[in-house]
Design an enzyme around this catalytic site. Structure first.
Site, PDB file in Angstrom:
ATOM      1  N   TYR A 190       0.834  -1.196   0.000  1.00 35.64           N
ATOM      2  CA  TYR A 190       0.000   0.000   0.000  1.00 35.64           C
ATOM      3  C   TYR A 190       0.874   1.254   0.000  1.00 35.64           C
ATOM      4  CZ  TYR A 190      -4.245  -2.748   0.835  1.00 35.64           C
ATOM      5  OH  TYR A 190      -5.296  -3.639   0.705  1.00 35.64           O
ATOM      6  N   GLU A 191       0.305   2.323  -0.510  1.00 40.83           N
ATOM      7  CA  GLU A 191       1.026   3.581  -0.717  1.00 40.83           C
ATOM      8  C   GLU A 191       1.609   4.166   0.566  1.00 40.83           C
ATOM      9  OE1 GLU A 191      -0.093   7.966  -2.550  1.00 40.83           O
ATOM     10  OE2 GLU A 191      -1.309   6.228  -3.088  1.00 40.83           O
ATOM     11  N   SER A 192       1.026   3.825   1.696  1.00 40.11           N
ATOM     12  CA  SER A 192       1.501   4.356   2.974  1.00 40.11           C
ATOM     13  C   SER A 192       2.822   3.746   3.410  1.00 40.11           C
ATOM     14  CB  SER A 192       0.445   4.126   4.051  1.00 40.11           C
ATOM     15  OG  SER A 192       0.019   2.775   4.058  1.00 40.11           O
ATOM     16  N   GLY A 193       3.319   2.749   2.663  1.00 34.58           N
ATOM     17  CA  GLY A 193       4.609   2.157   2.979  1.00 34.58           C
ATOM     18  C   GLY A 193       4.546   0.762   3.564  1.00 34.58           C
ATOM     19  N   GLY A 250      -0.753   8.106  -5.688  1.00 35.07           N
ATOM     20  CA  GLY A 250       0.389   7.459  -6.332  1.00 35.07           C
ATOM     21  C   GLY A 250       0.078   6.860  -7.690  1.00 35.07           C
TER      22      GLY A 250
END
Length: 257
Positions: A53-56, A134
């Site tokens: 996921y984009e949050s890392g 993203g």
């Protein structure tokens, strides 16, 4: 008399989207329908799929559908959590992610995406959407891109109100000219069927219909003159196990925390 199917069109879409992840190793997951499909794939056809996921978060294993990329369970169940700059610079731009899974507010005939703003008509303010996030980097750098959204003339438009994310631009060669390493969108999965870019023109072409759907229905729900493959197959109906897994995921999200 024809029996009424025990599944909805949304369930058909979500299950076929999950099936599209068979064999994938890593998936950069968008929130919403893409997240439903990716989590369902991990629960059914591809238990080894690594969700990113984009949050890392890398290797998230949520027990329910996450509400956003910032949902705490994504980090709590992840194999690793990395800074967002590392996620994009090393993992995504480094070509280390197989599949990107995206949604869209609008898509055109070349799988370009708008998630920024829509024209609401004369004398009305423009409709603001969540924005790019993203998605432009995902569509540029993942090995391939899958898309999932409901099929209507509101979403499948002849011209985007705003180009947020490039799919295949205006046709073959556009991605190469811009130095985009990934293959771009390879399938758009909807509640009516599946569209894939034509190998010669890159234009989205209807290749598969869901059970009970006709070509005429898909054409009527598309804002441009839709190209239809010479042979259009029918997707397999959901299995009881697929339906049970999907409904369990959705039910878990409704339980009190």
């Amino acid at each position: 008399m024809t029996a009424t199917p025990d599944f909805t069109r949304d369930e058909l879409m979500e299950i076929n989207a999950a099936r599209a992840l068979a064999g994938a190793k890593t998936c950069f997951v968008g929130i919403g329908l893409p997240s439903t499909a990716a989590n369902l794939a991990r629960a059914t056809i591809n238990p080894g799929l690594v969700l990113i996921y984009e949050s890392g978060t890398i290797g998230s294993k949520p027990t329910r559908l996450p509400l956003s990329i910032g949902d705490g369970e994504l980090a709590e169940t992840a194999d690793s959590v990395v800074p967002v700059p590392e996620m994009f610079n090393y993992w995504l731009q480094g070509g280390r992610i197989d599949v990107g899974f995206l949604g869209a507010a609008q898509v055109d005939a070349y799988a370009n995406i708008n998630t920024t703003v829509v024209d609401r008509g004369p004398d009305k303010p423009e409709g603001r959407l969540p924005g790019a996030g993203g998605a432009p980097e995902i569509a540029s750098n993942c090995g391939r891109v899958l898309m999932v959204l409901r099929h209507s003339t509101r979403s499948f438009v002849p011209k985007l109100d705003f180009v947020t994310t490039m799919g295949h631009g205006s046709g073959p060669g556009d991605r190469t000219k811009l130095g985009m390493p990934g293959a771009g969108p390879v399938a758009v999965i909807t509640d009516l069927g599946i569209l894939r870019p034509d190998p010669a023109t890159a234009e989205l072409t209807l290749t598969e219909l869901h059970p009970g759907v006709t070509v005429e229905q898909v054409r009527a729900a598309t804002g441009w003159e839709l190209t239809v493959a010479d042979t259009v197959s029918t997707t397999e109906p959901p299995t009881p196990d697929e339906l049970a897994a999907l409904r369990a995921l959705k039910a878990a999200g409704k339980e009190p925390r």
